[in-house]
Scaffold this motif. Structure first.
Motif, PDB file in Angstrom:
ATOM      1  N   LEU A 182       6.470   4.908   2.987  1.00  0.00           N
ATOM      2  CA  LEU A 182       6.529   3.834   1.975  1.00  0.00           C
ATOM      3  C   LEU A 182       6.725   2.265   2.399  1.00  0.00           C
ATOM      4  N   VAL A 183       7.800   2.236   3.342  1.00  0.00           N
ATOM      5  CA  VAL A 183       7.899   0.784   3.725  1.00  0.00           C
ATOM      6  C   VAL A 183       6.866   0.053   4.755  1.00  0.00           C
ATOM      7  N   VAL A 186       3.435  -0.393   2.187  1.00  0.00           N
ATOM      8  CA  VAL A 186       3.753  -1.493   1.517  1.00  0.00           C
ATOM      9  C   VAL A 186       3.407  -2.796   2.281  1.00  0.00           C
ATOM     10  N   GLY A 189      -0.021  -2.820   3.139  1.00  0.00           N
ATOM     11  CA  GLY A 189      -0.926  -3.204   1.828  1.00  0.00           C
ATOM     12  C   GLY A 189      -0.793  -4.652   1.501  1.00  0.00           C
ATOM     13  N   ILE A 190       0.422  -5.465   1.702  1.00  0.00           N
ATOM     14  CA  ILE A 190       0.311  -6.534   1.745  1.00  0.00           C
ATOM     15  C   ILE A 190      -0.503  -7.444   2.615  1.00  0.00           C
ATOM     16  N   TRP A 223      -2.587  -1.045   9.014  1.00  0.00           N
ATOM     17  CA  TRP A 223      -1.432  -0.458   8.701  1.00  0.00           C
ATOM     18  C   TRP A 223      -0.857   0.207  10.290  1.00  0.00           C
TER      19      TRP A 223
END
Length: 285
Positions: A182-183, A186, A189-190, A223
């Protein structure tokens, strides 16, 4: 001797050769992570970007992930239990093989001075030889306490360190999903969204112009460095925390517990707050 039967305590029963193999696998994984962390810190200190994500990922896969998988399989193959009875210890391996070690034949119990591939115990017999299996025990204190006077090694710093670590650093599947899924996802993604707006005028500009393959490849390239940076910075602070916790174990039991608790919360704050902020400033600056 009036020790009540207790257990079974989960252990991994290593022959000397299997323990050497496990130690080499564990050492290879740690050295690879340490080397990658050192390279990343060098780039950070020098303000350079000489470390390429793709070669780094391949190196970590070969030098850390694969040895870790092999070590996990080795541990699965060496699972066993120890039961403490009034007359001695009973080691039960997978498949039902039993080894009975009378207390009368047991001279002493020593924690492993080099906790590789993990913390463990050596059973020294009165014959002068060590028992043919070394016992890797992640939480050794309950087993040693069950042995009564024979378990005097429970007060040694190596045991205090291993016990505090087993109690305070428990990784569950959702911890791993949050930390490694998740971390980084996220944050990536930003950055990916910002890149799409800057380069293509919208969040799906590259998709509309070049298709899914190019779009997903672009996201993977965003990523991967984020994931690797978080991973290696986390490794750095984990190494610092373990060094502090190991030092505290030599001071006393209370120090061992309290320093471990503080170190675990500090690592969480650094990973989930400080490191993402630092990464955002560095990548957006």
């Amino acid at each position: 001797m009036t020790v009540d039967a207790s257990g079974p305590f989960p252990v991994h029963a290593f022959t000397p050769r299997l323990r050497i193999a496990g130690a080499l696998l564990h050492g290879a994984s740690l050295c690879t992570l340490g080397f990658g962390t050192a390279l990343l810190l060098k780039d950070v200190i020098e303000g350079a970007q000489t470390l390429r994500p793709e070669p780094l990922a391949l190196g970590l896969m070969a030098g850390s992930v694969l040895p870790s998988i092999a070590l996990r399989l080795l541990r699965l193959a060496t699972r066993a239990t120890v039961t403490v009875r009034p007359e001695g210890l009973v080691l039960t391996q997978q498949g039902g093989t039993h080894f009975e070690i009378p207390f009368d034949a047991l001279e002493s119990i020593h924690p492993w001075r080099l906790p590789m591939p993990g913390p463990g115990l050596t059973l020294r017999l009165r014959s002068g030889r060590a028992f043919e299996y070394g016992l890797e025990v992640q939480a050794p204190r309950p087993l040693l306490e069950a042995m009564g006077p024979r378990g005097e090694a429970k007060d040694e710093p190596w045991v205090r360190y291993a016990q505090a670590r087993s109690e305070k650093w428990r990784t569950r599947w959702y911890d791993q999903a949050l930390k490694y899924g998740l971390v980084p996802g996220v944050l990536a993604g930003i950055f990916f969204r910002a890149h799409q707006y800057i380069s293509f005028g919208g969040p799906f500009g590259e998709l509309q112009m070049y298709g899914w393959t190019a779009y997903l490849t672009s996201f993977a390239r965003t990523w991967l460095p984020v994931f690797l940076a978080l991973l290696l910075f986390g490794c750095f602070w984990r190494a610092v925390a373990e060094a502090l916790c190991f030092s505290a174990a030599w001071v006393g039991p209370r120090w061992s517990r309290h320093v471990r608790t503080g170190a675990e919360w500090t690592c969480r704050a650094l990973y989930y707050v400080a490191l993402p902020v630092f990464l955002a400033v560095r990548l957006l600056g």
